[in-house]
Design a protein around this motif. Sequence first.
Motif, PDB file in Angstrom:
ATOM      1  N   ALA A  76      51.715  40.709  38.976  1.00  0.00           N
ATOM      2  CA  ALA A  76      50.667  39.673  38.894  1.00  0.00           C
ATOM      3  C   ALA A  76      50.474  39.434  37.429  1.00  0.00           C
ATOM      4  N   ASN A  77      51.454  38.832  36.770  1.00  0.00           N
ATOM      5  CA  ASN A  77      51.351  38.896  35.324  1.00  0.00           C
ATOM      6  C   ASN A  77      50.241  38.015  34.772  1.00  0.00           C
ATOM      7  N   ALA A  78      49.479  38.668  33.928  1.00  0.00           N
ATOM      8  CA  ALA A  78      48.298  38.034  33.359  1.00  0.00           C
ATOM      9  C   ALA A  78      48.569  37.828  31.873  1.00  0.00           C
ATOM     10  N   SER A  79      47.797  36.981  31.259  1.00  0.00           N
ATOM     11  CA  SER A  79      47.978  36.762  29.814  1.00  0.00           C
ATOM     12  C   SER A  79      46.625  36.423  29.211  1.00  0.00           C
ATOM     13  N   THR A  80      46.561  36.531  27.912  1.00  0.00           N
ATOM     14  CA  THR A  80      45.311  36.147  27.240  1.00  0.00           C
ATOM     15  C   THR A  80      44.999  34.678  27.555  1.00  0.00           C
ATOM     16  N   ALA A  81      46.041  33.846  27.516  1.00  0.00           N
ATOM     17  CA  ALA A  81      45.814  32.420  27.790  1.00  0.00           C
ATOM     18  C   ALA A  81      45.286  32.221  29.208  1.00  0.00           C
ATOM     19  N   GLY A  82      45.905  32.916  30.171  1.00  0.00           N
ATOM     20  CA  GLY A  82      45.464  32.784  31.562  1.00  0.00           C
ATOM     21  C   GLY A  82      44.035  33.273  31.729  1.00  0.00           C
ATOM     22  N   PHE A  83      43.725  34.363  31.026  1.00  0.00           N
ATOM     23  CA  PHE A  83      42.382  34.934  31.107  1.00  0.00           C
ATOM     24  C   PHE A  83      41.354  33.976  30.501  1.00  0.00           C
ATOM     25  N   LEU A  84      41.691  33.409  29.348  1.00  0.00           N
ATOM     26  CA  LEU A  84      40.750  32.485  28.699  1.00  0.00           C
ATOM     27  C   LEU A  84      40.554  31.228  29.550  1.00  0.00           C
ATOM     28  N   GLY A  85      41.660  30.787  30.158  1.00  0.00           N
ATOM     29  CA  GLY A  85      41.557  29.621  31.053  1.00  0.00           C
ATOM     30  C   GLY A  85      40.651  29.933  32.228  1.00  0.00           C
ATOM     31  N   GLU A  86      40.790  31.159  32.745  1.00  0.00           N
ATOM     32  CA  GLU A  86      39.944  31.584  33.860  1.00  0.00           C
ATOM     33  C   GLU A  86      38.480  31.627  33.414  1.00  0.00           C
ATOM     34  N   MET A  87      38.255  32.057  32.162  1.00  0.00           N
ATOM     35  CA  MET A  87      36.870  32.084  31.648  1.00  0.00           C
ATOM     36  C   MET A  87      36.284  30.676  31.594  1.00  0.00           C
ATOM     37  N   LEU A  88      37.113  29.737  31.134  1.00  0.00           N
ATOM     38  CA  LEU A  88      36.606  28.358  31.068  1.00  0.00           C
ATOM     39  C   LEU A  88      36.342  27.820  32.469  1.00  0.00           C
TER      40      LEU A  88
END
Length: 495
Positions: free
Chosen positions: A82-94
């Motif tokens: 379930a590869n996650a990334s800083t970008a994916g995480f920040l997008g999820e935050m937004l």
Amino acid sequence: LDPDVFSKESHAVVDFIADYYREIEQYPVRSQAEPGYLSKLLPDTPPIFSEPIDTILEDVKKDIIPGLTHWQSPNFYAYFQANASTAGFLGEMLCSGFNVVGFSWISSPAATELESIVMDWMAKMMKLPSMFLFSGAQGGGGVLHGSTCEAVVCTLAAARDKALSKIGHDSITKLVVYASDQTHFTVHKSSKIIGIPPCNFRVIPTTASSGYGLTADAVRSVMKEDISQGFTPLYLCATVGTTAIGAVDPLLELGQVAKEFGAWFHVDAAYAGSSAVCPEFRRYFDGVELADSISMNPHIKWFLTNMDCCCLWLRSPTELVNSLSTNPEILRNNASDAREVVDYKDWQIALSRRFRAMKLWLVIRRYGMVGLMEHIRSDVGLAKHFEKLVKMDKRFEVVVPRRFSLVCFRLKPRFDDDDDDDDDDDDDDDGLKINIRLLDAVNSSGRAFMTHAIVGGRFVIRFAIGTTLTEMQHVDATWKLIQGIAKGLLLADHS
Ligand code: PLP
């Protein structure tokens, strides 16, 4: 939501998560918790009064983390990543931060329009034919769902309603869905959900000779037989990158058979769809132009996008909308009435929907095409490296050809130094036992986590590369761990 409290507490959570990632290698990859462990630790009644975030985070560390299987650990090789990334995480935050609900265009125009744009970007990166793009002007387009299962349910519903409008609405018992013995069970489940009788779900066997891909001849003969019995072929699912072993169904031939028999042709590229961004993998998608729909998962799988996010493209979204649309008075608005806009509520099961496009957009922008290609190639490179290590050790074998970043291997049962050939059909029982023990021992060590599959009657260990923290050193260390445990098992068996 008080912005000041939000800022303070979210920083505490972000720091907590950063520390989690810093320390992740200290934790056993697969949780070693026993069933019911958590109810022994937590009170059985909710708190009466508010508790501070620091106290809650302490409990997360003390009580929750020991019950986690660490999917982001560099030594996680199970299922698919379930590869996650800083970008994916920040997008999820937004996405969570705005918390808009873009079910219709007017309910949040940017959410809808960004989704349509991002779906076209994704299609372009994967070199999908223009008929699947909004900008292709041939009526196609894409939508983001939460999972492949939802995407398949929706396309099956569209296919069902299209077929029933031709053969009569009381003919559902005549409709048949086709898949292979490698197809993900999501298609079976979806077929049940949309009311196809269980006996009308055909599982077509595959064999080693076709690399466990579905053959056009096999599908044709089952469909012909069904037609002779008065059935109607409804839906054929082909997979690029099957779950168990990463096999690929030949889209061109299967698409032609689907067309010949008037069946909806769906391509499930949940895992390997991401690889289409690299030209060297695009050949696996030849024939996708014959598909009615195609889905792939940027989330749990391979496109650096935190849960949840599944792309679904349709040649004719109108067929989907015909099946799923409702038009309640409370949602009426001028833009929808004028049919000027996409209302994504009519492209999915639920009314509410998350602003998933935000995180996919962030991932694509932060990595760019070059970064995304590098990411896929680097994982495939690590898988190739692992495959080489397995092949160099005569006690082991790679059981099926590796195509992407998944290596399926096993310990040969009766290993004999002189025995170079792979003809071990009579060893199934021994092979099963020793490989189960090997896998259990690796997973119980807490140092790595892998899962298994049964292929052609053989138990194989799946080594799926993909978490963003995995580096060569992790692959090498895990291989040494596997070798060490195998040595112990073989010695014990010979003594
Ligand atoms: N299709 C394939 C090929 C898969 O590998 C998976 C999950 O592993 C799925 C479908 C199911 O995906 P989801 O959990 O998004 O429904």
